[in-house]
Motif scaffolding. Structure first.
Motif, PDB file in Angstrom:
ATOM      1  N   PRO A 382       0.791  -1.243   0.000  1.00 54.59           N
ATOM      2  CA  PRO A 382       0.000   0.000   0.000  1.00 54.59           C
ATOM      3  C   PRO A 382       0.815   1.281   0.000  1.00 54.59           C
ATOM      4  O   PRO A 382       0.318   2.325  -0.435  1.00 54.59           O
ATOM      5  CB  PRO A 382      -0.803  -0.111   1.305  1.00 54.59           C
ATOM      6  N   ARG A 383       2.048   1.239   0.497  1.00 52.79           N
ATOM      7  CA  ARG A 383       2.799   2.482   0.658  1.00 52.79           C
ATOM      8  C   ARG A 383       3.735   2.680  -0.537  1.00 52.79           C
ATOM      9  O   ARG A 383       4.675   1.916  -0.719  1.00 52.79           O
ATOM     10  CB  ARG A 383       3.586   2.475   1.975  1.00 52.79           C
ATOM     11  N   ARG A 384       3.476   3.706  -1.310  1.00 47.53           N
ATOM     12  CA  ARG A 384       4.269   3.970  -2.502  1.00 47.53           C
ATOM     13  C   ARG A 384       5.089   5.238  -2.307  1.00 47.53           C
ATOM     14  O   ARG A 384       5.117   5.832  -1.217  1.00 47.53           O
ATOM     15  CB  ARG A 384       3.372   4.108  -3.736  1.00 47.53           C
ATOM     16  N   GLY A 385       5.778   5.660  -3.348  1.00 50.90           N
ATOM     17  CA  GLY A 385       6.633   6.837  -3.253  1.00 50.90           C
ATOM     18  C   GLY A 385       5.845   8.117  -3.059  1.00 50.90           C
ATOM     19  O   GLY A 385       4.633   8.179  -3.335  1.00 50.90           O
ATOM     20  N   LEU A 386       6.531   9.136  -2.607  1.00 52.19           N
ATOM     21  CA  LEU A 386       5.906  10.440  -2.423  1.00 52.19           C
ATOM     22  C   LEU A 386       5.853  11.168  -3.767  1.00 52.19           C
ATOM     23  O   LEU A 386       6.690  10.936  -4.648  1.00 52.19           O
ATOM     24  CB  LEU A 386       6.693  11.247  -1.390  1.00 52.19           C
ATOM     25  N   PRO A 387       4.880  12.054  -3.956  1.00 52.47           N
ATOM     26  CA  PRO A 387       4.640  12.645  -5.284  1.00 52.47           C
ATOM     27  C   PRO A 387       5.662  13.706  -5.692  1.00 52.47           C
ATOM     28  O   PRO A 387       5.328  14.831  -6.016  1.00 52.47           O
ATOM     29  CB  PRO A 387       3.240  13.246  -5.124  1.00 52.47           C
ATOM     30  N   VAL A 388       6.921  13.293  -5.683  1.00 52.05           N
ATOM     31  CA  VAL A 388       8.004  14.169  -6.124  1.00 52.05           C
ATOM     32  C   VAL A 388       8.227  14.009  -7.619  1.00 52.05           C
ATOM     33  O   VAL A 388       8.781  14.888  -8.267  1.00 52.05           O
ATOM     34  CB  VAL A 388       9.293  13.846  -5.327  1.00 52.05           C
ATOM     35  N   LEU A 389       7.776  12.887  -8.178  1.00 49.47           N
ATOM     36  CA  LEU A 389       7.891  12.619  -9.606  1.00 49.47           C
ATOM     37  C   LEU A 389       6.626  11.908 -10.069  1.00 49.47           C
ATOM     38  O   LEU A 389       5.895  11.324  -9.255  1.00 49.47           O
ATOM     39  CB  LEU A 389       9.140  11.811  -9.931  1.00 49.47           C
ATOM     40  N   SER A 390       6.358  11.943 -11.354  1.00 55.25           N
ATOM     41  CA  SER A 390       5.091  11.427 -11.865  1.00 55.25           C
ATOM     42  C   SER A 390       4.972   9.915 -11.707  1.00 55.25           C
ATOM     43  O   SER A 390       3.868   9.382 -11.628  1.00 55.25           O
ATOM     44  CB  SER A 390       4.928  11.810 -13.342  1.00 55.25           C
ATOM     45  N   GLU A 391       6.108   9.208 -11.654  1.00 55.21           N
ATOM     46  CA  GLU A 391       6.090   7.747 -11.526  1.00 55.21           C
ATOM     47  C   GLU A 391       6.138   7.298 -10.063  1.00 55.21           C
ATOM     48  O   GLU A 391       6.546   6.179  -9.762  1.00 55.21           O
ATOM     49  CB  GLU A 391       7.273   7.124 -12.276  1.00 55.21           C
ATOM     50  N   ALA A 392       5.704   8.135  -9.134  1.00 59.56           N
ATOM     51  CA  ALA A 392       5.808   7.811  -7.708  1.00 59.56           C
ATOM     52  C   ALA A 392       5.107   6.510  -7.355  1.00 59.56           C
ATOM     53  O   ALA A 392       5.525   5.807  -6.423  1.00 59.56           O
ATOM     54  CB  ALA A 392       5.244   8.965  -6.869  1.00 59.56           C
ATOM     55  N   SER A 393       4.053   6.143  -8.080  1.00 60.23           N
ATOM     56  CA  SER A 393       3.324   4.914  -7.767  1.00 60.23           C
ATOM     57  C   SER A 393       4.149   3.662  -8.048  1.00 60.23           C
ATOM     58  O   SER A 393       3.813   2.569  -7.580  1.00 60.23           O
ATOM     59  CB  SER A 393       2.019   4.859  -8.560  1.00 60.23           C
ATOM     60  N   CYS A 394       5.236   3.807  -8.829  1.00 57.60           N
ATOM     61  CA  CYS A 394       6.134   2.676  -9.076  1.00 57.60           C
ATOM     62  C   CYS A 394       7.077   2.419  -7.907  1.00 57.60           C
ATOM     63  O   CYS A 394       7.689   1.348  -7.817  1.00 57.60           O
ATOM     64  CB  CYS A 394       6.968   2.932 -10.327  1.00 57.60           C
ATOM     65  N   LEU A 395       7.230   3.391  -7.031  1.00 63.08           N
ATOM     66  CA  LEU A 395       8.206   3.315  -5.954  1.00 63.08           C
ATOM     67  C   LEU A 395       7.575   2.716  -4.697  1.00 63.08           C
ATOM     68  O   LEU A 395       6.366   2.815  -4.493  1.00 63.08           O
ATOM     69  CB  LEU A 395       8.754   4.708  -5.652  1.00 63.08           C
ATOM     70  N   VAL A 396       8.409   2.119  -3.869  1.00 65.73           N
ATOM     71  CA  VAL A 396       7.938   1.467  -2.646  1.00 65.73           C
ATOM     72  C   VAL A 396       8.597   2.098  -1.436  1.00 65.73           C
ATOM     73  O   VAL A 396       9.817   2.325  -1.427  1.00 65.73           O
ATOM     74  CB  VAL A 396       8.244  -0.045  -2.676  1.00 65.73           C
ATOM     75  N   ARG A 397       7.797   2.382  -0.436  1.00 66.10           N
ATOM     76  CA  ARG A 397       8.287   2.817   0.863  1.00 66.10           C
ATOM     77  C   ARG A 397       7.748   1.887   1.950  1.00 66.10           C
ATOM     78  O   ARG A 397       6.642   1.358   1.815  1.00 66.10           O
ATOM     79  CB  ARG A 397       7.827   4.241   1.177  1.00 66.10           C
ATOM     80  N   THR A 398       8.523   1.713   3.015  1.00 64.41           N
ATOM     81  CA  THR A 398       8.012   1.075   4.219  1.00 64.41           C
ATOM     82  C   THR A 398       8.118   2.073   5.354  1.00 64.41           C
ATOM     83  O   THR A 398       9.058   2.864   5.417  1.00 64.41           O
ATOM     84  CB  THR A 398       8.787  -0.205   4.573  1.00 64.41           C
ATOM     85  N   ASP A 399       7.139   2.028   6.233  1.00 64.58           N
ATOM     86  CA  ASP A 399       7.071   2.979   7.339  1.00 64.58           C
ATOM     87  C   ASP A 399       7.543   2.303   8.627  1.00 64.58           C
ATOM     88  O   ASP A 399       7.039   1.234   8.984  1.00 64.58           O
ATOM     89  CB  ASP A 399       5.636   3.477   7.511  1.00 64.58           C
ATOM     90  N   PRO A 400       8.513   2.898   9.337  1.00 62.71           N
ATOM     91  CA  PRO A 400       9.071   2.240  10.521  1.00 62.71           C
ATOM     92  C   PRO A 400       8.086   2.095  11.675  1.00 62.71           C
ATOM     93  O   PRO A 400       8.349   1.318  12.588  1.00 62.71           O
ATOM     94  CB  PRO A 400      10.256   3.139  10.910  1.00 62.71           C
ATOM     95  N   VAL A 401       6.983   2.813  11.654  1.00 67.49           N
ATOM     96  CA  VAL A 401       5.970   2.665  12.704  1.00 67.49           C
ATOM     97  C   VAL A 401       4.802   1.825  12.198  1.00 67.49           C
ATOM     98  O   VAL A 401       4.390   0.857  12.836  1.00 67.49           O
ATOM     99  CB  VAL A 401       5.474   4.042  13.190  1.00 67.49           C
TER     100      VAL A 401
END
Length: 420
Positions: A382-401
């Motif tokens: 569910p957690r994707r990249g932040l909207p700094v670039l148009s392809e942010a939905s391709c990026l993956v983030r994990t949240d430490p909390v």
């Protein structure tokens, strides 16, 4: 691999010279969690001013134990002084609670300090070079006679719903001395740290390059994913001592397909014949390590500061983060020149935009010239990249909390066209 300057809270409290390591670590962590409240109480009753033999650190630990811990005995002047001030300290704590409209001192803490590391599940990667996941589960349900005392560990364990070689144990499960950890069949590795190798998804015949490899958990994971075929991992690190740790890890894991070499990745001639068959790259370069602050418990240190607004502010940087990001950009562009490269994973254990989305954005034009596009790993995550670039939905983030693991970032570049 990601690293930070200095030592972590864990390395200090669990150092070999410390007696009662676990108890020391627990008390120090709890004291640091309550430190903002404790400091107010110490100042309110002028505890260290009235008793010069008390340092701020000693007073803080003793006040924690008196108010929230197991109490203290009057063994010396420090303990006697804190016990004598207990009534005054307790009275001032009641005032703080009343003023805040709460009844529990934990409600006075910042949200990050309320999130104990002990609430996180314990993750274990099954090293499929040595055993299958099914064999690991069978071992847990019915251990060999010499290890029947460990049978209870199998009562509440399951396979992770995203990563098929990852076992999930309840919080506080201690597996450091487990025989399958000791013999390399299991690897103590966070879920987030296991995501980059899975995102690369190397084919069994590939030669894969691990650019900044030590200490080797991701390297041996790549080796396991390649399986027993003709695939191999070229692992590089410029630090000789860290490279030895990698070699030792590969030996314990039985990863005979790892070829470890001491070298500065940026200094490699990637157009040389020996790299002509590299099809995959895992680039997990040196970074701020800000995503592992919770695992290392460094978020509790007063000097650590907040990861909140700064971490997610696209404009945030500081001198060290900027220097790291510039190195990361150079390393990423360098890796993309490999002539037969098909897939590259860029990952960090950082939560900072400057080391994550901003690095990807800076390198995208060069990547496109080389025929690469961003593709989206783990579509259900569910957690994707932040909207700094148009392809942010391709990026993956994990949240430490929120995700019960380290804060990580993963980007996958795949060759979709010929170089221009």
């Amino acid at each position: 691999m990601c690293k930070k300057r200095g030592v972590s809270l864990k390395s200090l409290t669990l150092a070999p010279q410390n007696v009662a390591k676990a108890a020391t670590h627990a008390v120090v962590c709890q004291t640091l969690k309550f430190l903002p409240v404790i400091q107010q109480l110490i100042a309110a009753v002028d505890l260290t001013g009235r008793h010069p033999q008390l340092t701020q650190a000693t007073a803080a630990v003793l006040v924690y134990e008196v108010l929230f811990g197991e109490g203290v005995q009057s063994l010396g002047p420090a303990e006697t002084a804190v016990l004598a001030a207990k009534a005054a300290v307790t009275k001032h704590l009641d005032r703080l609670l009343q003023a805040a409209g709460v009844v529990d001192a934990r409600d006075l803490l910042a949200p990050a300090s309320r999130q104990p590391e002990s609430e996180r599940p314990r993750h274990v990667r099954v090293n499929t070079i040595k055993m299958s996941v099914a064999e690991a589960l069978q071992w847990l349900q019915c251990p060999p006679p010499a290890h029947r005392r460990l049978q209870s560990l199998g009562a509440d364990v399951h396979v992770d719903d995203l990563l098929p070689d990852l076992l999930v144990f309840p919080p506080r499960t201690d597996l450091h001395a487990h025989p399958l950890v000791q013999n390399g069949s299991w690897v103590l590795q966070s879920k987030a740290s296991c995501m980059p190798a899975h995102a690369l998804a190397p084919e069994s015949s590939w030669t894969v390059l691990d650019a900044c490899a030590a200490p080797g958990n991701k390297t041996t994971h790549l080796a396991a994913l390649l399986g027993p075929g003709f695939g191999k991992v070229l692992a590089f690190d410029k630090d000789a001592r860290r490279l030895e740790r990698l070699r030792a890890a590969a030996t314990v894991a039985g990863a005979a397909n790892v070829i470890a070499q001491q070298a500065d990745f940026l200094a490699l001639d990637l157009l040389a014949p020996e790299y002509g068959n590299v099809r995959g790259v895992l680039l997990d370069p040196s970074c701020s390590g800000s995503g592992t602050a919770f695992t290392r418990m460094d978020h509790l240190l007063p000097s650590h500061g907040s990861l909140g607004a700064d971490a997610l502010d696209p404009s945030f940087t500081d001198e060290r983060v900027e220097a790291l990001a510039q190195f990361q950009e150079r390393a990423l562009q360098h890796a993309l020149v490999l002539p037969r490269l098909e897939r590259l994973v860029y990952s960090t254990c950082s939560v900072y935009v400057r080391e994550n989305e901003a690095v990807v954005k800076a390198c995208l034009p060069f990547a496109r010239q080389r025929g690469f596009s961003l593709v989206a790993p783990f579509p259900s995550w569910p957690r994707r990249g932040l909207p700094v670039l148009s392809e942010a939905s391709c990026l993956v983030r994990t949240d430490p909390v929120l995700d019960g693991t380290d804060g990580f970032f993963v980007a996958v570049f795949e060759r979709t066209a010929a170089s221009t």
